[in-house]
Every structure is written in structure tokens, then in C-alpha cells.
Design a protein around this motif. Structure first.
Motif, mmCIF file in Angstrom:
data_model
loop_
_atom_site.group_PDB
_atom_site.id
_atom_site.type_symbol
_atom_site.label_atom_id
_atom_site.label_comp_id
_atom_site.label_asym_id
_atom_site.label_seq_id
_atom_site.Cartn_x
_atom_site.Cartn_y
_atom_site.Cartn_z
ATOM 1 N N TYR A 143 -0.671 -10.424 -0.194
ATOM 2 C CA TYR A 143 -1.204 -9.074 -0.338
ATOM 3 C C TYR A 143 -0.169 -8.083 0.168
ATOM 4 C CZ TYR A 143 -5.732 -10.665 -1.814
ATOM 5 O OH TYR A 143 -6.741 -11.228 -2.551
ATOM 6 N N ARG A 144 0.149 -7.117 -0.681
ATOM 7 C CA ARG A 144 1.158 -6.110 -0.351
ATOM 8 C C ARG A 144 0.469 -4.788 -0.025
ATOM 9 N NH1 ARG A 144 5.699 -4.291 -4.681
ATOM 10 N NH2 ARG A 144 6.456 -2.473 -3.576
ATOM 11 N N PRO A 145 0.816 -4.189 1.115
ATOM 12 C CA PRO A 145 0.165 -2.928 1.497
ATOM 13 C C PRO A 145 0.802 -1.709 0.817
ATOM 14 C CG PRO A 145 1.626 -3.658 3.254
ATOM 15 C CD PRO A 145 1.697 -4.702 2.170
ATOM 16 N N PHE A 146 -0.049 -0.764 0.460
ATOM 17 C CA PHE A 146 0.408 0.503 -0.127
ATOM 18 C C PHE A 146 -0.300 1.637 0.598
ATOM 19 C CE2 PHE A 146 1.025 -2.503 -3.575
ATOM 20 C CZ PHE A 146 2.261 -2.140 -4.097
ATOM 21 N N GLN A 147 0.421 2.728 0.830
ATOM 22 C CA GLN A 147 -0.199 3.914 1.409
ATOM 23 C C GLN A 147 -0.683 4.798 0.266
ATOM 24 O OE1 GLN A 147 2.455 5.765 4.275
ATOM 25 N NE2 GLN A 147 1.236 4.789 5.880
ATOM 26 N N ILE A 148 -1.975 5.089 0.294
ATOM 27 C CA ILE A 148 -2.614 5.861 -0.769
ATOM 28 C C ILE A 148 -3.256 7.102 -0.159
ATOM 29 C CG2 ILE A 148 -4.329 5.808 -2.627
ATOM 30 C CD1 ILE A 148 -2.053 3.809 -3.045
ATOM 31 N N ALA A 149 -2.995 8.242 -0.780
ATOM 32 C CA ALA A 149 -3.588 9.496 -0.313
ATOM 33 C C ALA A 149 -4.926 9.709 -1.008
ATOM 34 C CB ALA A 149 -2.659 10.658 -0.602
ATOM 35 N N ARG A 157 -13.653 23.092 1.574
ATOM 36 C CA ARG A 157 -12.357 22.789 2.201
ATOM 37 C C ARG A 157 -11.765 21.513 1.605
ATOM 38 N NH1 ARG A 157 -13.289 21.906 8.157
ATOM 39 N NH2 ARG A 157 -11.069 21.481 8.066
ATOM 40 N N LYS A 158 -10.438 21.548 1.428
ATOM 41 C CA LYS A 158 -9.736 20.358 0.965
ATOM 42 C C LYS A 158 -9.447 19.458 2.164
ATOM 43 C CE LYS A 158 -6.563 22.906 -1.148
ATOM 44 N NZ LYS A 158 -7.156 24.200 -1.334
ATOM 45 N N GLU A 159 -9.627 18.142 1.973
ATOM 46 C CA GLU A 159 -9.296 17.183 3.021
ATOM 47 C C GLU A 159 -8.351 16.139 2.448
ATOM 48 O OE1 GLU A 159 -12.768 15.407 4.681
ATOM 49 O OE2 GLU A 159 -13.595 17.309 5.380
ATOM 50 N N LEU A 160 -7.326 15.811 3.209
ATOM 51 C CA LEU A 160 -6.358 14.813 2.781
ATOM 52 C C LEU A 160 -6.279 13.723 3.842
ATOM 53 C CD1 LEU A 160 -4.063 13.940 0.819
ATOM 54 C CD2 LEU A 160 -2.514 15.310 2.202
ATOM 55 N N THR A 161 -6.572 12.493 3.436
ATOM 56 C CA THR A 161 -6.470 11.358 4.354
ATOM 57 C C THR A 161 -5.584 10.291 3.716
ATOM 58 O OG1 THR A 161 -8.501 10.418 3.445
ATOM 59 C CG2 THR A 161 -8.721 11.719 5.457
ATOM 60 N N VAL A 162 -4.908 9.526 4.550
ATOM 61 C CA VAL A 162 -4.029 8.462 4.067
ATOM 62 C C VAL A 162 -4.658 7.124 4.420
ATOM 63 C CG1 VAL A 162 -1.745 7.418 4.232
ATOM 64 C CG2 VAL A 162 -1.974 9.903 4.282
ATOM 65 N N HIS A 163 -4.719 6.230 3.425
ATOM 66 C CA HIS A 163 -5.319 4.912 3.602
ATOM 67 C C HIS A 163 -4.309 3.839 3.213
ATOM 68 C CE1 HIS A 163 -9.469 6.570 3.865
ATOM 69 N NE2 HIS A 163 -8.898 7.548 3.177
ATOM 70 N N THR A 164 -4.413 2.687 3.855
ATOM 71 C CA THR A 164 -3.581 1.540 3.481
ATOM 72 C C THR A 164 -4.438 0.603 2.648
ATOM 73 O OG1 THR A 164 -2.268 1.739 5.491
ATOM 74 C CG2 THR A 164 -2.186 -0.365 4.329
ATOM 75 N N VAL A 165 -3.957 0.320 1.446
ATOM 76 C CA VAL A 165 -4.673 -0.548 0.510
ATOM 77 C C VAL A 165 -3.806 -1.761 0.228
ATOM 78 C CG1 VAL A 165 -5.599 -0.728 -1.826
ATOM 79 C CG2 VAL A 165 -5.890 1.381 -0.537
ATOM 80 N N SER A 166 -4.380 -2.959 0.352
ATOM 81 C CA SER A 166 -3.647 -4.192 0.067
ATOM 82 C C SER A 166 -3.993 -4.683 -1.336
ATOM 83 C CB SER A 166 -4.001 -5.272 1.085
ATOM 84 O OG SER A 166 -3.572 -4.871 2.364
ATOM 85 N N ILE A 167 -2.956 -4.921 -2.125
ATOM 86 C CA ILE A 167 -3.142 -5.397 -3.495
ATOM 87 C C ILE A 167 -2.393 -6.709 -3.655
ATOM 88 C CG2 ILE A 167 -2.731 -4.900 -5.941
ATOM 89 C CD1 ILE A 167 -3.050 -1.957 -5.283
ATOM 90 N N ARG A 168 -3.035 -7.663 -4.305
ATOM 91 C CA ARG A 168 -2.469 -9.002 -4.459
ATOM 92 C C ARG A 168 -1.263 -8.976 -5.384
ATOM 93 N NH1 ARG A 168 -4.423 -14.228 -7.283
ATOM 94 N NH2 ARG A 168 -3.737 -15.828 -5.833
ATOM 95 N N GLU A 169 -0.156 -9.551 -4.903
ATOM 96 C CA GLU A 169 1.070 -9.619 -5.679
ATOM 97 C C GLU A 169 1.482 -11.082 -5.815
ATOM 98 O OE1 GLU A 169 4.977 -7.005 -5.935
ATOM 99 O OE2 GLU A 169 4.716 -7.872 -3.946
ATOM 100 N N HIS A 170 1.924 -11.457 -7.005
ATOM 101 C CA HIS A 170 2.352 -12.833 -7.250
ATOM 102 C C HIS A 170 3.816 -12.986 -6.849
ATOM 103 C CE1 HIS A 170 -0.917 -12.953 -10.614
ATOM 104 N NE2 HIS A 170 -1.425 -12.905 -9.406
ATOM 105 N N LEU A 171 4.124 -14.048 -6.109
ATOM 106 C CA LEU A 171 5.489 -14.295 -5.664
ATOM 107 C C LEU A 171 6.206 -15.306 -6.546
ATOM 108 C CD1 LEU A 171 4.767 -14.462 -1.829
ATOM 109 C CD2 LEU A 171 5.505 -12.502 -3.179
#
Length: 197
Positions: A143-149, A157-171
Motif C-alpha cells: 500500500y502506497r500512501p498519498f497526500q490528498i487535499a 466558509r471554505k475548509e481545507l484538510t489534508v488526508h493520507t490515503v493508502s492505495i494498493r500498488e503492484h510490485l
């Protein structure tokens, strides 16, 4: 009113005749078609297995493996010159693909938000194996982590949060015989279809 009724009946009869003609035509054609058009018929099981497990990179490799010479080389003549085609199989390996970021991994309780980026590039197994009895599947994955806004708009009001999402990657990948793959105990309708994310 009588004319309208006669016209409608005439149209229905014409449509029925067309339907019956098409049905008869399809019945006649389907009887002449081979029953298992998608199966690799006519080859013994041991030959199929030999082809499936061989490292074939060209038609010459296939000729050597089978001990036969191809009767028709793939060529055509165009403006008095002969062009030879070189075929290369799309082998089973990892390739860069884009996948959508699963929104439920960012926030499973809401739908009113915007993600950036909405898709990412990762490595996934693809390509063909030598026979239809084998399938290109991952042999190693992580699982590879990605930072997603995540952008939301609440109470003006606008709100912006950053989340780390893990997506399965084939090696790495390999061609695996379909008979050796795990078969579920229950029919597939009882399982949630995975997007491999």
C-alpha cells in the motif's frame, strides 16, 4: 378513426414479420457457428501447458518451441516494397496506470466535498499470458500512501484538510493458472466487488 386503427394494425403486422425474419435468420446462422468460439480448441492439453509456461518473445520463439515453421509470414506489399511486421506481446508486468482516489477512504460519512488530486498514478499488473488458462496477477503488492487535499464548504466558509490515503500498488506480477486461483465458497453476488484500491 377506422383508418388510424387499420394503419396501426398494418404497422404491427410489418414489425412482427421483420422480427420473425430476423429470428429465422439468427437461428440459421447460429447453428453453423462453432459452439465454443472463445475456447482454444484443437490443441492438446500438454501443448497448451507447454505454450503457457514458455518464455515466448517472438514468433520465432514460438516456431522453435513447437518445432514447426510458420506457413504465412506476416507481410504485405505496398508500393513495390515489402514490409515485415514484428509482433511483440504485451507481456505480464507492472505498468503505470491512473486510478481514482477512493472517496470513502477520505471521508466515508459525507459526499459534499472536493478532492485534489482526484486520481493518482500507480503501478498495476497488466498484459497477456500465453494462453487463456493463465491470468496476469500480482505476486507482490504493497500500500502506497498519498497526500490528498479535501475541500469542503460549510456555513459559508471554505475548509481545507489534508488526508493520507493508502492505495494498493503492484510490485511484481506473474502468469498464474486460473485453476490454481482461489475460488470463493459462495457465488460472487454475495461479495462486494473490489476496485483493488
Amino acid at each position: 378513426m377506422d383508418l388510424l386503427q387499420k394503419t396501426t394494425e398494418s404497422n404491427m403486422k410489418s414489425q412482427l414479420l421483420v422480427f420473425l425474419s430476423l429470428f429465422c435468420f439468427w437461428t440459421a446462422i447460429s447453428e453453423e457457428m462453432p459452439k465454443n468460439m472463445n475456447k482454444e480448441e484443437g490443441l492438446p492439453e500438454d501443448v497448451l501447458k507447454m505454450i503457457a509456461q514458455a518464455d515466448i518473445r517472438s514468433i520465432s520463439d514460438l516456431e522453435t518451441l513447437l518445432g514447426v515453421e510458420a506457413k504465412d509470414s506476416a507481410r504485405f506489399t505496398s508500393r513495390s516494397r515489402t514490409v515485415h511486421f514484428r509482433t511483440k506481446a504485451a507481456g505480464c508486468k507492472t505498468r503505470a496506470v491512473t486510478v481514482d482516489v477512493p472517496r470513502y477512504k477520505v471521508d466515508p460519512t459525507s459526499v459534499g466535498f472536493f478532492l485534489w488530486p482526484s486520481c493518482v498514478e500507480i503501478q498495476r499488473c497488466s498484459g497477456c499470458c500465453n494462453t487463456k488458462t493463465y491470468k496476469c496477477i500480482p505476486s507482490h503488492a504493497s500500500y502506497r500512501p498519498f497526500q490528498i487535499a479535501k475541500i469542503t464548504y460549510r456555513y459559508g466558509r471554505k475548509e481545507l484538510t489534508v488526508h493520507t490515503v493508502s492505495i494498493r500498488e503492484h510490485l511484481s506480477c506473474n502468469c498464474t493458472e486460473l485453476a490454481k486461483l482461489h475460488h470463493p465458497r459462495f457465488p460472487s453476488k454475495y461479495y462486494k466487488h473490489s476496485t483493488d484500491n
